[in-house]
Design a protein around this motif. Structure first.
Motif, mmCIF file in Angstrom:
data_model
loop_
_atom_site.group_PDB
_atom_site.id
_atom_site.type_symbol
_atom_site.label_atom_id
_atom_site.label_comp_id
_atom_site.label_asym_id
_atom_site.label_seq_id
_atom_site.Cartn_x
_atom_site.Cartn_y
_atom_site.Cartn_z
ATOM 1 N N LYS A 37 50.907 -20.178 13.784
ATOM 2 C CA LYS A 37 51.592 -21.462 13.880
ATOM 3 C C LYS A 37 50.787 -22.603 13.268
ATOM 4 C CE LYS A 37 54.223 -20.287 18.039
ATOM 5 N NZ LYS A 37 54.514 -20.656 19.458
ATOM 6 N N ARG A 38 49.476 -22.378 13.112
ATOM 7 C CA ARG A 38 48.609 -23.437 12.594
ATOM 8 C C ARG A 38 47.513 -22.807 11.745
ATOM 9 N NH1 ARG A 38 44.505 -27.403 14.870
ATOM 10 N NH2 ARG A 38 45.232 -29.450 14.193
ATOM 11 N N VAL A 39 47.242 -23.390 10.578
ATOM 12 C CA VAL A 39 46.212 -22.916 9.661
ATOM 13 C C VAL A 39 45.420 -24.131 9.185
ATOM 14 C CG1 VAL A 39 45.774 -21.819 7.440
ATOM 15 C CG2 VAL A 39 47.564 -20.915 8.929
ATOM 16 N N VAL A 40 44.106 -23.980 9.092
ATOM 17 C CA VAL A 40 43.245 -25.116 8.746
ATOM 18 C C VAL A 40 42.439 -24.809 7.481
ATOM 19 C CG1 VAL A 40 41.342 -26.605 9.508
ATOM 20 C CG2 VAL A 40 43.043 -25.784 11.175
ATOM 21 N N PHE A 41 42.382 -25.788 6.576
ATOM 22 C CA PHE A 41 41.459 -25.739 5.445
ATOM 23 C C PHE A 41 40.461 -26.867 5.640
ATOM 24 C CE2 PHE A 41 39.863 -27.132 1.366
ATOM 25 C CZ PHE A 41 39.508 -25.947 0.745
ATOM 26 N N LEU A 42 39.188 -26.508 5.757
ATOM 27 C CA LEU A 42 38.127 -27.482 5.978
ATOM 28 C C LEU A 42 37.251 -27.579 4.741
ATOM 29 C CD1 LEU A 42 36.201 -29.294 7.638
ATOM 30 C CD2 LEU A 42 35.166 -27.186 8.536
ATOM 31 N N ASP A 43 37.175 -28.762 4.151
ATOM 32 C CA ASP A 43 36.298 -29.032 3.016
ATOM 33 C C ASP A 43 35.219 -29.984 3.512
ATOM 34 O OD1 ASP A 43 35.093 -29.627 0.593
ATOM 35 O OD2 ASP A 43 36.987 -29.727 -0.511
ATOM 36 N N GLY A 44 34.044 -29.441 3.828
ATOM 37 C CA GLY A 44 33.010 -30.228 4.487
ATOM 38 C C GLY A 44 32.284 -31.196 3.591
ATOM 39 N N PHE A 45 32.357 -30.989 2.264
ATOM 40 C CA PHE A 45 31.671 -31.847 1.291
ATOM 41 C C PHE A 45 32.633 -32.057 0.123
ATOM 42 C CE2 PHE A 45 28.654 -29.412 3.723
ATOM 43 C CZ PHE A 45 27.648 -30.313 4.049
ATOM 44 N N ALA A 46 33.697 -32.827 0.360
ATOM 45 C CA ALA A 46 34.840 -32.878 -0.551
ATOM 46 C C ALA A 46 34.574 -33.642 -1.839
ATOM 47 C CB ALA A 46 36.047 -33.476 0.162
ATOM 48 N N GLY A 47 33.556 -34.504 -1.857
ATOM 49 C CA GLY A 47 33.279 -35.266 -3.068
ATOM 50 C C GLY A 47 34.338 -36.326 -3.331
ATOM 51 N N PRO A 48 34.391 -36.859 -4.561
ATOM 52 C CA PRO A 48 35.309 -37.957 -4.882
ATOM 53 C C PRO A 48 36.744 -37.515 -5.145
ATOM 54 C CG PRO A 48 33.998 -37.396 -6.801
ATOM 55 C CD PRO A 48 33.463 -36.558 -5.668
ATOM 56 N N GLY A 49 36.989 -36.205 -5.214
ATOM 57 C CA GLY A 49 38.349 -35.709 -5.402
ATOM 58 C C GLY A 49 38.792 -35.580 -6.838
ATOM 59 N N ILE A 50 37.960 -36.002 -7.775
ATOM 60 C CA ILE A 50 38.332 -35.956 -9.182
ATOM 61 C C ILE A 50 37.059 -35.968 -10.027
ATOM 62 C CG2 ILE A 50 38.461 -38.477 -9.459
ATOM 63 C CD1 ILE A 50 40.967 -37.994 -11.219
ATOM 64 N N TYR A 51 37.143 -35.444 -11.249
ATOM 65 C CA TYR A 51 35.997 -35.429 -12.154
ATOM 66 C C TYR A 51 36.217 -36.442 -13.277
ATOM 67 C CZ TYR A 51 34.253 -31.464 -9.596
ATOM 68 O OH TYR A 51 33.782 -30.659 -8.583
ATOM 69 N N ALA A 52 35.155 -36.671 -14.043
ATOM 70 C CA ALA A 52 35.171 -37.732 -15.054
ATOM 71 C C ALA A 52 36.279 -37.539 -16.085
ATOM 72 C CB ALA A 52 33.805 -37.811 -15.741
ATOM 73 N N GLY A 53 36.615 -36.303 -16.376
ATOM 74 C CA GLY A 53 37.673 -36.021 -17.344
ATOM 75 C C GLY A 53 39.060 -35.965 -16.732
ATOM 76 N N GLY A 54 39.188 -36.321 -15.447
ATOM 77 C CA GLY A 54 40.470 -36.287 -14.755
ATOM 78 C C GLY A 54 40.788 -34.965 -14.106
ATOM 79 N N GLU A 55 39.874 -33.997 -14.184
ATOM 80 C CA GLU A 55 40.108 -32.682 -13.565
ATOM 81 C C GLU A 55 40.139 -32.805 -12.042
ATOM 82 O OE1 GLU A 55 37.514 -32.156 -17.292
ATOM 83 O OE2 GLU A 55 37.516 -33.423 -15.496
ATOM 84 N N PRO A 56 40.951 -31.989 -11.389
ATOM 85 C CA PRO A 56 41.060 -32.079 -9.926
ATOM 86 C C PRO A 56 39.827 -31.536 -9.215
ATOM 87 C CG PRO A 56 42.327 -30.220 -10.731
ATOM 88 C CD PRO A 56 41.855 -30.972 -11.951
ATOM 89 N N GLY A 57 39.484 -32.157 -8.093
ATOM 90 C CA GLY A 57 38.427 -31.650 -7.239
ATOM 91 C C GLY A 57 38.974 -30.624 -6.275
ATOM 92 N N SER A 58 38.110 -30.093 -5.413
ATOM 93 C CA SER A 58 38.521 -29.035 -4.482
ATOM 94 C C SER A 58 39.644 -29.453 -3.533
ATOM 95 C CB SER A 58 37.313 -28.525 -3.698
ATOM 96 O OG SER A 58 36.607 -29.581 -3.072
#
Length: 366
Positions: A37-58
């Motif tokens: 009924k519930r599933v969790v994704f934990l990103d403990g060190f997620a960073g800024p969410g994007i890279y300099a070239g516009g690529e997606p982060g984790s």
């Protein structure tokens, strides 16, 4: 990349790491989401969410792999919870902006997908999560821990977070720092003791000894098994542009099927050995792709099952859990050639070279 930067270019080894993460989540979401009924994704060190070239982060990779999954619409009663944590304030602000952009582009936002952004140290976040359980079990969780360096990831905290059976861990391990500091006897020692959960790293062979890397790698791998209680642990080595090991990724689980899936993804990134990615070869075309060398697997099966008649499932489980190989390497790539060479026998087998469930395989005595 300097750790003072807010946003930085995407390096080839990081892209490979994200490939491992994304392809595994493709399998993980429908399996866990269909039965919980519930599933969790934990990103403990997620960073800024994007890279300099516009690529997606984790964070964006984790979200898009769910929202774009063909099975997502079949899981309306499963709550998917995403926790994206970033300690650095400027990176956190970038992360929040990126998450807001993703939400705005995905309207109407699915009611069963909840996203939490946190601006905490990982230690603080972990303690908050544990205290909030109030004695209850943590929902099935995929924990992605990708810190800068070796601080803020004490194995004792990880042990408490992952003590519940249905938790999987994908963790970055900074070998470069381990190699530099493990026997230096410096102020770094307390951080390394927290990371390893022991001071045995001080017994590593001296710098320059070819056995040093394997000693430190094996020590941390064993601690993930012994301290955190994972039945299966597999590492993936990341080699930088100078052809030196920068870090390892360790995947940890208690589920043999999940272990087989992640190892299969690792073999896609490294089709030759399933254990290593090098920036040196990134982007280069391999004109003549070598076949997977299953000779070591063949020898190991002969040694382990010598004089025994065992089921195909027992063989497959052994290969997944105790060798670098995966289930797809067992039948056609290994057992079929062994049978052709008359090294093994299959009593009662209906079709030579085929090994359906229930097939028995007899190995010669040593």
């Amino acid at each position: 990349m300097a750790t003072t930067e807010t946003i930085w270019p995407l390096e080839p080894h990081t892209a490979a790491k994200h490939q491992l993460l994304g392809q595994y989540l493709d399998a993980w979401y429908p399996i866990l989401g269909s039965f919980n009924k519930r599933v969790v994704f934990l990103d403990g060190f997620a960073g800024p969410g994007i890279y300099a070239g516009g690529e997606p982060g984790s964070p964006e990779i984790a979200l898009s792999r769910l929202l774009d999954h063909s099975a997502f619409q079949r899981m309306p009663n499963t709550e998917f919870v995403f926790v994206f944590n970033e300690r650095d304030k400027e990176r956190f602000d970038s992360l929040e902006n990126r998450v807001a952009t993703i939400r705005a582009s995905r309207q109407p936002w699915p009611s069963n997908v909840r996203v939490h952004t946190k601006n905490e140290s990982f230690v603080s976040l972990g303690e908050q999560m544990l205290s909030g359980l109030n004695g209850k079990s943590l929902a099935p969780t995929f924990a992605f821990l990708d810190p800068f360096g070796y601080k803020d990831v004490p194995i004792e905290l990880i042990q408490r977070l992952v003590k519940y059976r249905r938790i999987e861990l994908f963790i970055y391990w900074d070998y470069n720092s381990m190699n530099r500091f493990s026997t230096a006897g410096t102020a770094v020692d307390p951080h390394l003791e927290a990371l390893f959960g022991t001071d045995e790293f001080k017994s590593a062979p001296p710098a320059g000894d070819p056995k040093r890397k394997q000693f430190l790698h094996d020590l941390y791998q064993q601690q993930l098994r012994d301290v955190c209680g994972f039945d299966y642990v597999q590492s993936f080595e990341m080699v930088n542009a100078d052809n030196r090991t920068g870090y390892y990724l360790f995947f940890c689980t208690r589920d043999l099927t999940g272990f087989d899936r992640m190892k299969s993804v690792m073999w896609k990134v490294d089709p030759i050995g399933g254990r290593r990615f090098s920036d040196v070869l990134a982007g280069k075309t391999v004109l003549f792709q070598e076949e997977v060398d299953t000779a070591p697997l063949r020898a190991e099966l002969m040694e382990h099952f010598a004089g025994q008649t065992v089921s195909i499932q027992e063989i497959t489980n052994f290969v997944i859990g105790h060798t670098p190989y995966v289930s797809t390497h067992v039948k056609r790539k290994t057992l079929a050639p062994m049978q052709k060479d008359e090294v093994i026998a299959c009593p009662g087998q209906k079709t030579r070279g085929q090994f359906p469930d229930g097939t028995l395989v007899s190995f010669p005595a040593r």
